[in-house]
Design a protein around this motif. Structure first.
Motif, PDB file in Angstrom:
ATOM      1  N   LEU A  11      -3.621 -15.231   8.763  1.00 38.78           N
ATOM      2  CA  LEU A  11      -3.463 -13.806   9.033  1.00 38.78           C
ATOM      3  C   LEU A  11      -3.596 -13.016   7.743  1.00 38.78           C
ATOM      4  N   LEU A  12      -4.249 -11.879   7.842  1.00 36.45           N
ATOM      5  CA  LEU A  12      -4.336 -10.935   6.733  1.00 36.45           C
ATOM      6  C   LEU A  12      -3.361  -9.795   7.043  1.00 36.45           C
ATOM      7  N   PRO A  13      -2.163  -9.814   6.438  1.00 43.36           N
ATOM      8  CA  PRO A  13      -1.194  -8.747   6.708  1.00 43.36           C
ATOM      9  C   PRO A  13      -1.705  -7.406   6.204  1.00 43.36           C
ATOM     10  N   ILE A  14      -1.332  -6.366   6.914  1.00 49.27           N
ATOM     11  CA  ILE A  14      -1.716  -5.005   6.523  1.00 49.27           C
ATOM     12  C   ILE A  14      -0.494  -4.320   5.921  1.00 49.27           C
ATOM     13  N   ASP A  15      -0.679  -3.781   4.750  1.00 49.35           N
ATOM     14  CA  ASP A  15       0.390  -3.088   4.050  1.00 49.35           C
ATOM     15  C   ASP A  15       0.837  -1.891   4.894  1.00 49.35           C
ATOM     16  N   PRO A  16       2.128  -1.858   5.292  1.00 54.66           N
ATOM     17  CA  PRO A  16       2.593  -0.734   6.110  1.00 54.66           C
ATOM     18  C   PRO A  16       2.491   0.607   5.406  1.00 54.66           C
ATOM     19  N   GLY A  17       2.380   0.610   4.080  1.00 55.35           N
ATOM     20  CA  GLY A  17       2.163   1.860   3.364  1.00 55.35           C
ATOM     21  C   GLY A  17       0.758   2.404   3.577  1.00 55.35           C
ATOM     22  N   LEU A  39       1.563  -5.283  11.343  1.00 57.84           N
ATOM     23  CA  LEU A  39       0.142  -5.266  11.663  1.00 57.84           C
ATOM     24  C   LEU A  39      -0.584  -6.288  10.793  1.00 57.84           C
ATOM     25  N   HIS A  40      -1.569  -6.944  11.400  1.00 54.99           N
ATOM     26  CA  HIS A  40      -2.361  -7.934  10.670  1.00 54.99           C
ATOM     27  C   HIS A  40      -3.723  -8.083  11.336  1.00 54.99           C
ATOM     28  N   VAL A  41      -4.627  -8.739  10.628  1.00 50.66           N
ATOM     29  CA  VAL A  41      -5.915  -9.151  11.166  1.00 50.66           C
ATOM     30  C   VAL A  41      -5.887 -10.672  11.208  1.00 50.66           C
ATOM     31  N   THR A  42      -6.210 -11.252  12.354  1.00 47.62           N
ATOM     32  CA  THR A  42      -6.288 -12.705  12.454  1.00 47.62           C
ATOM     33  C   THR A  42      -7.649 -13.144  11.929  1.00 47.62           C
ATOM     34  N   PRO A 133     -14.209 -10.472  16.703  1.00 50.18           N
ATOM     35  CA  PRO A 133     -14.248  -9.019  16.505  1.00 50.18           C
ATOM     36  C   PRO A 133     -13.056  -8.586  15.642  1.00 50.18           C
ATOM     37  N   PRO A 134     -13.301  -8.043  14.461  1.00 53.10           N
ATOM     38  CA  PRO A 134     -12.176  -7.616  13.625  1.00 53.10           C
ATOM     39  C   PRO A 134     -11.392  -6.508  14.319  1.00 53.10           C
ATOM     40  N   HIS A 135     -10.105  -6.731  14.439  1.00 51.85           N
ATOM     41  CA  HIS A 135      -9.253  -5.763  15.128  1.00 51.85           C
ATOM     42  C   HIS A 135      -7.808  -5.925  14.678  1.00 51.85           C
ATOM     43  N   VAL A 136      -7.013  -4.935  15.013  1.00 49.36           N
ATOM     44  CA  VAL A 136      -5.575  -4.951  14.767  1.00 49.36           C
ATOM     45  C   VAL A 136      -4.892  -4.635  16.089  1.00 49.36           C
TER      46      VAL A 136
END
Length: 172
Positions: A11-17, A39-42, A133-136
């Motif tokens: 997983l690529l975590p998404i910085d909540p900031g 939130l992350h991208v698998t 498909p890249p998604h969150v």
């Protein structure tokens, strides 16, 4: 880059900031969706991850994934394209299943590195892999885990419809 690695996934975590998780539930028609807390991208889903782990020794696989990750720029762009997904909760062949379908609301993103990364993984396995498909995932209903999308075909078959932000209303 900070990566979260549950068993057999990447997983690529998404910085909540940069992209805060949704603040509360929403209703779309008759379905109430709970917000995802993170939130992350698998990047590697569980099925592909299981295959990679069964095929290669752990140290080799970690080295190859680390090299493939480092060779790419992992920046993404939000598209604002929201999609409502559904996937049956019951296994095929089970009769009298009363469980509602799992549902998710996702935002498709532009993540150019995804294609090259999956080409590298496919070369390791000796075959071409579909590019997920890249998604969150923003919201889920009937299962907090969401709905996996390992290929464009899965996006097409699990897609209920495109959503406009105004279709998502506070519950009540």
């Amino acid at each position: 880059m900070d990566l979260a690695i549950p068993p057999h996934t990447l997983l690529l975590p998404i910085d909540p900031g940069l992209w805060p998780p949704p603040s509360g539930p929403v209703r779309v028609d008759d379905t109430v969706y709970a917000p995802k807390r993170e939130l992350h991208v698998t990047l590697i889903g569980s099925r592909l991850g299981s295959e990679l782990n069964a095929t290669f020794e752990t140290a080799f696989l970690q080295e190859e994934i680390t090299r493939a990750m480092a060779a790419r720029e992992w920046r993404f762009e939000r598209t604002g394209r929201l999609v409502e997904l559904a996937y049956p909760s019951c296994t095929a062949g089970i009769t009298n299943c009363q469980a509602p379908s799992r549902r998710s609301v996702i935002e498709l993103i532009d993540l150019p590195a995804m294609r090259g990364f999956h080409q590298t993984l496919g070369a390791l396995l000796g075959r071409q892999l579909p590019v997920p498909p890249p998604h969150v995932t923003l919201y889920t209903a009937h299962d907090p885990g969401g709905i996996g999308l390992a290929s464009p075909l899965q996006l097409r078959t699990r897609r209920l419809r495109a959503l406009r932000p105004e279709a998502m209303q506070p519950p009540g």
